[in-house]
Design an enzyme around this catalytic site. Structure first.
Site, PDB file in Angstrom:
ATOM      1  N   LYS A 112     -39.757  28.680  22.966  1.00  0.00           N
ATOM      2  CA  LYS A 112     -38.361  28.417  22.767  1.00  0.00           C
ATOM      3  C   LYS A 112     -37.560  29.851  22.359  1.00  0.00           C
ATOM      4  O   LYS A 112     -36.705  30.254  22.940  1.00  0.00           O
ATOM      5  CB  LYS A 112     -37.987  27.472  21.297  1.00  0.00           C
ATOM      6  CG  LYS A 112     -36.764  27.314  20.853  1.00  0.00           C
ATOM      7  CD  LYS A 112     -36.548  26.535  19.427  1.00  0.00           C
ATOM      8  CE  LYS A 112     -37.359  25.568  19.304  1.00  0.00           C
ATOM      9  NZ  LYS A 112     -36.789  24.736  18.262  1.00  0.00           N
ATOM     10  N   LYS A 134     -43.601  29.541  12.055  1.00  0.00           N
ATOM     11  CA  LYS A 134     -43.194  28.320  11.370  1.00  0.00           C
ATOM     12  C   LYS A 134     -43.753  28.187   9.880  1.00  0.00           C
ATOM     13  O   LYS A 134     -45.104  28.604   9.700  1.00  0.00           O
ATOM     14  CB  LYS A 134     -43.549  27.213  12.323  1.00  0.00           C
ATOM     15  CG  LYS A 134     -42.705  25.770  11.836  1.00  0.00           C
ATOM     16  CD  LYS A 134     -41.385  25.916  12.586  1.00  0.00           C
ATOM     17  CE  LYS A 134     -40.315  24.801  11.954  1.00  0.00           C
ATOM     18  NZ  LYS A 134     -39.164  24.695  12.995  1.00  0.00           N
ATOM     19  N   ASP A 188     -35.052  24.152   8.536  1.00  0.00           N
ATOM     20  CA  ASP A 188     -35.566  23.059   9.219  1.00  0.00           C
ATOM     21  C   ASP A 188     -35.494  21.783   8.284  1.00  0.00           C
ATOM     22  O   ASP A 188     -34.895  21.746   7.499  1.00  0.00           O
ATOM     23  CB  ASP A 188     -37.084  23.274   9.657  1.00  0.00           C
ATOM     24  CG  ASP A 188     -37.576  22.393  10.838  1.00  0.00           C
ATOM     25  OD1 ASP A 188     -37.283  22.688  11.848  1.00  0.00           O
ATOM     26  OD2 ASP A 188     -38.252  21.374  10.545  1.00  0.00           O
ATOM     27  N   THR A 194     -27.330  24.770  16.328  1.00  0.00           N
ATOM     28  CA  THR A 194     -28.334  24.000  17.033  1.00  0.00           C
ATOM     29  C   THR A 194     -27.628  22.696  17.598  1.00  0.00           C
ATOM     30  O   THR A 194     -28.057  22.332  18.978  1.00  0.00           O
ATOM     31  CB  THR A 194     -29.509  23.361  16.011  1.00  0.00           C
ATOM     32  OG1 THR A 194     -29.827  24.470  15.250  1.00  0.00           O
ATOM     33  CG2 THR A 194     -30.578  22.695  16.929  1.00  0.00           C
ATOM     34  N   SER A 229     -29.618  32.250  14.999  1.00  0.00           N
ATOM     35  CA  SER A 229     -30.307  32.989  13.590  1.00  0.00           C
ATOM     36  C   SER A 229     -30.752  34.516  14.176  1.00  0.00           C
ATOM     37  O   SER A 229     -30.606  35.501  13.455  1.00  0.00           O
ATOM     38  CB  SER A 229     -31.689  32.382  13.490  1.00  0.00           C
ATOM     39  OG  SER A 229     -31.458  31.240  12.666  1.00  0.00           O
TER      40      SER A 229
HETATM   41  P1  NDP Z   1     -32.454  17.778   8.358  1.00  0.00           P
HETATM   42  O1  NDP Z   1     -33.242  17.667   7.159  1.00  0.00           O
HETATM   43  O2  NDP Z   1     -31.053  18.225   8.100  1.00  0.00           O
HETATM   44  O3  NDP Z   1     -32.319  16.218   8.822  1.00  0.00           O
HETATM   45  C1  NDP Z   1     -33.365  15.587   9.215  1.00  0.00           C
HETATM   46  C2  NDP Z   1     -33.019  13.986   9.774  1.00  0.00           C
HETATM   47  O4  NDP Z   1     -33.955  13.577  10.436  1.00  0.00           O
HETATM   48  C3  NDP Z   1     -32.408  13.208   8.504  1.00  0.00           C
HETATM   49  O5  NDP Z   1     -31.494  12.235   8.948  1.00  0.00           O
HETATM   50  C4  NDP Z   1     -33.850  12.494   8.122  1.00  0.00           C
HETATM   51  O6  NDP Z   1     -33.608  11.430   7.497  1.00  0.00           O
HETATM   52  C5  NDP Z   1     -34.424  12.272   9.675  1.00  0.00           C
HETATM   53  N1  NDP Z   1     -35.750  12.412   9.378  1.00  0.00           N
HETATM   54  C6  NDP Z   1     -36.708  13.393   8.977  1.00  0.00           C
HETATM   55  N2  NDP Z   1     -37.860  12.903   9.301  1.00  0.00           N
HETATM   56  C7  NDP Z   1     -37.967  11.473   9.655  1.00  0.00           C
HETATM   57  C8  NDP Z   1     -38.898  10.795   9.865  1.00  0.00           C
HETATM   58  N3  NDP Z   1     -40.374  11.091   9.690  1.00  0.00           N
HETATM   59  N4  NDP Z   1     -38.510   9.410  10.291  1.00  0.00           N
HETATM   60  C9  NDP Z   1     -37.272   9.150  10.431  1.00  0.00           C
HETATM   61  N5  NDP Z   1     -36.329  10.040  10.241  1.00  0.00           N
HETATM   62  C10 NDP Z   1     -36.655  11.259  10.038  1.00  0.00           C
HETATM   63  O7  NDP Z   1     -33.290  18.288   9.278  1.00  0.00           O
HETATM   64  P2  NDP Z   1     -32.739  19.126  10.658  1.00  0.00           P
HETATM   65  O8  NDP Z   1     -31.587  18.311  11.298  1.00  0.00           O
HETATM   66  O9  NDP Z   1     -32.561  20.454  10.361  1.00  0.00           O
HETATM   67  O10 NDP Z   1     -33.810  18.880  11.894  1.00  0.00           O
HETATM   68  C11 NDP Z   1     -34.022  17.860  12.773  1.00  0.00           C
HETATM   69  C12 NDP Z   1     -34.862  18.085  13.814  1.00  0.00           C
HETATM   70  O11 NDP Z   1     -34.332  19.149  14.644  1.00  0.00           O
HETATM   71  C13 NDP Z   1     -36.360  18.626  13.477  1.00  0.00           C
HETATM   72  O12 NDP Z   1     -37.305  18.263  14.249  1.00  0.00           O
HETATM   73  C14 NDP Z   1     -36.196  19.909  13.444  1.00  0.00           C
HETATM   74  O13 NDP Z   1     -37.509  20.628  13.643  1.00  0.00           O
HETATM   75  C15 NDP Z   1     -35.354  20.311  14.750  1.00  0.00           C
HETATM   76  N6  NDP Z   1     -34.680  21.606  14.860  1.00  0.00           N
HETATM   77  C16 NDP Z   1     -33.735  22.054  13.623  1.00  0.00           C
HETATM   78  C17 NDP Z   1     -32.973  23.244  13.884  1.00  0.00           C
HETATM   79  C18 NDP Z   1     -32.264  23.682  12.786  1.00  0.00           C
HETATM   80  O14 NDP Z   1     -31.556  24.706  13.140  1.00  0.00           O
HETATM   81  N7  NDP Z   1     -31.910  23.163  11.608  1.00  0.00           N
HETATM   82  C19 NDP Z   1     -33.393  24.040  14.962  1.00  0.00           C
HETATM   83  C20 NDP Z   1     -34.006  23.534  16.082  1.00  0.00           C
HETATM   84  C21 NDP Z   1     -34.933  22.330  15.956  1.00  0.00           C
HETATM   85  P3  NDP Z   1     -33.867  11.433   5.834  1.00  0.00           P
HETATM   86  O15 NDP Z   1     -32.711  12.003   5.277  1.00  0.00           O
HETATM   87  O16 NDP Z   1     -34.031   9.996   5.509  1.00  0.00           O
HETATM   88  O17 NDP Z   1     -35.321  12.182   5.784  1.00  0.00           O
HETATM   89  O1  2IT Z   2     -36.857  24.603  15.043  1.00  0.00           O
HETATM   90  C1  2IT Z   2     -36.325  25.689  15.108  1.00  0.00           C
HETATM   91  O2  2IT Z   2     -35.959  26.388  16.028  1.00  0.00           O
HETATM   92  C2  2IT Z   2     -35.669  25.829  13.728  1.00  0.00           C
HETATM   93  N1  2IT Z   2     -35.998  25.086  12.668  1.00  0.00           N
HETATM   94  C3  2IT Z   2     -34.699  27.062  13.494  1.00  0.00           C
HETATM   95  C4  2IT Z   2     -35.414  28.471  13.411  1.00  0.00           C
HETATM   96  C5  2IT Z   2     -34.833  29.601  12.967  1.00  0.00           C
HETATM   97  O3  2IT Z   2     -35.458  30.465  12.834  1.00  0.00           O
HETATM   98  O4  2IT Z   2     -33.424  29.588  13.020  1.00  0.00           O
END
Ligand code: NDP
Ligand code: 2IT
Length: 444
Positions: free
Chosen positions: A114, A126, A166, A209, A376
Site C-alpha cells: 500500500k 503496523k 487504525d 481515507t 500521513s
Molecule cells: P474505527 O475504530 O474508527 O471504526 C471501526 C468501525 O468498524 C466501527 O464502526 C467498528 O464498530 C467496526 N468494527 C471494528 N471491528 C469490527 C468487528 N470485528 N466486527 C464488526 N464491526 C467492527 O476504525 P477505522 O475506521 O479507522 O478503520 C476501519 C478499517 O479501515 C480497518 O480495517 C482499518 O485497518 C482500515 N483503515 C483505516 C485507516 C485510517 O486512516 N483510519 C486507513 C486505511 C485503512 P464498533 O465501534 O462497534 O467496534
Molecule cells: O491501514 C492504514 O493504512 C492505516 N491505518 C493508516 C496508517 C497511517 O500511517 O496513516
C-alpha cells in the site's frame, strides 16, 4: 515446486495460528506469479520472497495500566517493522480485543505494498494491542496510551518508524501517545501522524481515507465508462473510514443507504445523515442504536446485514473478512457493479474471486484505502519543513495521488495481461518498487 508455492508452504508451516497473515501472503504471492516467473532464479538465489514475508523486526511487550477502581490490568503490545526498503516504517496502531501477532503481521505485510503504491517514501509497519477501548474513561485511555508508549518509544522515531491511527486509535489516543513520547524522549518531532491540528497534525488527515476511497472509486468507474453520480451505495462500519467515505460519496451525488457497528446496522432509505453519525460516533462515542433518534424513519437491525440491501456500490469500511461469499452472492444478485475496500482485507478470498468472476469492478484495500497513509506521509512532509498546508492543498494532493494510483495499478494489470484485475495490478505495482529498492540495498 515453483518458488512461489515453496514460500507459501513455508509461511504456513513456520507461522502457525496466523490465518489472516497466511491469507494476505497467499493473495499477494499468487498475484506476483508472472513477475516472479520472469526472475525466478535470481529471486530464489537472493531469498527475495523469504525476506519479503519475514518482518525485519517484531516487538512484543507488556502493557500494564490501572483502571479507575485501582485494579491493575495487563495487555500485550505489538509493533511489527516489516519492510524499510523505501522509507521509514509507517502504519497504524490497532486497539481491539481481537488483536494478536498474526493480525498485526497481516496488516504490516499489506502496508508494504500500500505504502509503495502511494508513490511516497514510506516503508511498511503496523502495531497495536488487545486492549479494548470501549467503555473506558478518558483517564483509563490515557493510562493505557502512556504505558503503551513508554515501551514503544524505544523503537520509533520520525526517521525510523511513524505510527498512526487504525481501529480504536483516533485523535484522542494519538494525542496521549504523542505527549508521552515527547516527555520521555524530549523530542518534539513528527513521530506520529493523525496528530491534532495545533501540534503538528495535517488538515484533511481525518477525512483522507474515506475521501481517498471515493476519489479512486470515482476514477475506476469513470475509466469503465460509468458516472458515479446518481448511484446508490451500501457502507459497513461507522468509524473514521466509513464516516468520511459516506460524506464524500454524498458530495459526489451517491445515495448511501447503510452504516454499521459491531452490534448492528442501520438502513436509511433517504440516505444516511452523516452529521448525525458524526455526533453519535465522534462526539458521544455511542452505539448506532442512537441513530433512530435522529432519523425516526430509518431501520435498526441487530447483527450483520448491510450487504443484503440492493445498491450499485459496496464499500466495506469496518474490518477484515466482513464480506464473505454469501454476501458477495447477495450483492451480485442485487446488481452491484463495484466493490471498493475501505477496510484492510474486508473481503474473503472466495468472495473476491466470485465478485471478479461476475464482472464486478473490485478494488482492493491496499489501493482503495491508501489515501489515509498517503496523507500521513504529507503530514510527515509538513512536519519536516515545520509548515502547515491548507485543507485545499492537501485534499488536491490526495486526489491526485489516488488518481495516479489507479492508473498505475490499471497499467500494471494490463502489462501482464490481467486487464481490469486490480488485485493483480495493485500487488504487482506495489511490489515492483519495493523489490527494486531491496535489490539495490543488498541482502539485508
Ligand atoms: P474505527 O475504530 O474508527 O471504526 C471501526 C468501525 O468498524 C466501527 O464502526 C467498528 O464498530 C467496526 N468494527 C471494528 N471491528 C469490527 C468487528 N470485528 N466486527 C464488526 N464491526 C467492527 O476504525 P477505522 O475506521 O479507522 O478503520 C476501519 C478499517 O479501515 C480497518 O480495517 C482499518 O485497518 C482500515 N483503515 C483505516 C485507516 C485510517 O486512516 N483510519 C486507513 C486505511 C485503512 P464498533 O465501534 O462497534 O467496534
Ligand atoms: O491501514 C492504514 O493504512 C492505516 N491505518 C493508516 C496508517 C497511517 O500511517 O496513516
Amino acid at each position: 515446486m515453483s518458488y512461489v508455492d515453496e514460500v507459501i508452504a513455508r509461511v504456513i508451516k513456520e507461522n502457525p495460528s496466523e490465518p489472516e497473515f497466511h491469507q494476505a501472503v497467499v493473495e499477494v504471492l499468487q498475484s506476483l506469479r508472472p513477475v516472479i516467473a520472469e526472475n525466478e532464479e535470481a529471486f530464489r538465489k537472493d531469498a527475495l520472497l523469504e525476506r519479503l514475508v519475514n518482518p525485519e523486526r517484531q516487538i512484543k511487550f507488556r502493557v500494564p495500566w490501572i483502571d479507575d477502581k485501582g485494579q491493575a490490568h495487563i495487555n500485550t503490545g505489538y509493533r511489527v517493522q516489516f519492510n524499510s526498503a523505501i522509507g521509514p516504517y509507517k502504519g497504524g496502531i490497532r486497539l481491539h480485543p481481537s488483536v494478536n501477532l498474526g493480525i498485526i503481521k497481516f496488516l504490516g505485510f499489506e502496508q508494504i505494498f500500500k505504502n509503495s503504491l502511494t508513490g511516497l517514501p514510506i516503508g511498511g509497519g503496523k502495531g497495536g494491542s488487545d486492549f479494548d477501548p470501549k467503555g473506558k474513561s478518558d483517564r483509563e485511555i490515557m493510562a493505557f496510551c502512556q504505558s503503551f508508549m513508554t515501551e514503544l518509544c524505544k523503537y520509533i522515531g520520525a526517521d525510523t518508524d511513524v505510527p498512526a491511527g487504525d481501529i480504536g486509535t483516533g485523535a484522542r489516543e494519538i494525542g496521549y501517545m504523542f505527549g508521552q513520547y515527547k516527555r520521555i524522549r524530549n523530542l518534539f518531532e513528527g513521530v506520529l501522524t493523525g496528530k491534532g491540528l495545533v501540534y503538528g497534525g495535517s488538515l484533511a488527515r481525518t477525512e483522507a481515507t474515506g475521501y481517498g476511497l471515493l476519489y479512486i472509486t470515482e476514477e475506476m468507474l469513470k475509466c469503465n465508462g460509468i458516472d458515479i453520480s446518481g448511484k446508490t451505495a451500501v457502507v459497513s462500519g461507522s468509524g473514521n473510514v466509513a464516516i468520511y467515505a459516506i460524506e464524500k460519496a454524498q458530495q459526489l451525488g451517491v445515495k448511501v443507504l447503510t452504516a454499521s457497528d459491531s452490534n448492528g446496522w442501520v438502513y436509511d432509505k433517504d440516505g444516511i445523515d452523516v452529521e448525525a453519525l458524526k455526533e453519535i460516533k465522534e462526539v458521544n462515542r455511542a452505539r448506532l442504536t442512537e441513530y433512530k433518534k435522529y432519523r425516526p424513519d430509518s431501520e435498526y437491525h441487530e447483527g450483520k446485514g448491510v450487504w443484503s440491501i440492493k445498491a450499485d456500490i459496496a464499500l466495506p469500511c469496518a474490518t477484515q473478512n466482513e464480506l464473505d461469499l454469501e454476501d458477495a452472492k447477495m450483492l451480485c444478485a442485487n446488481g452491484a457493479i463495484a466493490v471498493a475496500e475501505g477496510a484492510n482485507m474486508p473481503t474473503t478470498a472466495d468472495a473476491t474471486d466470485y465478485l471478479m468472476e461476475q464482472g464486478v469492478l473490485f478494488i482492493p484495500g491496499k489501493a482503495a484505502n491508501a489515501g489515509g497513509v498517503a496523507t500521513s506521509a504529507l503530514e510527515m512532509s509538513q512536519n519536516s519543513e515545520r509548515l502547515s498546508w491548507s485543507f485545499e492543498k492537501v485534499d488536491k494532493k490526495l486526489q491526485n495521488i489516488m488518481i495516479d494510483l489507479f492508473h498505475n495499478i490499471d497499467d500494471a494489470a494490463k502489462k501482464y495481461g490481467f486487464e481490469k484485475n486490480y488485485v493483480v495490478g495493485a500487488n504487482i505495482a506495489g511490489f515492483e518498487k519495493v523489490v527494486t529498492a531491496m535489490n539495490a540495498q543488498g541482502i539485508v
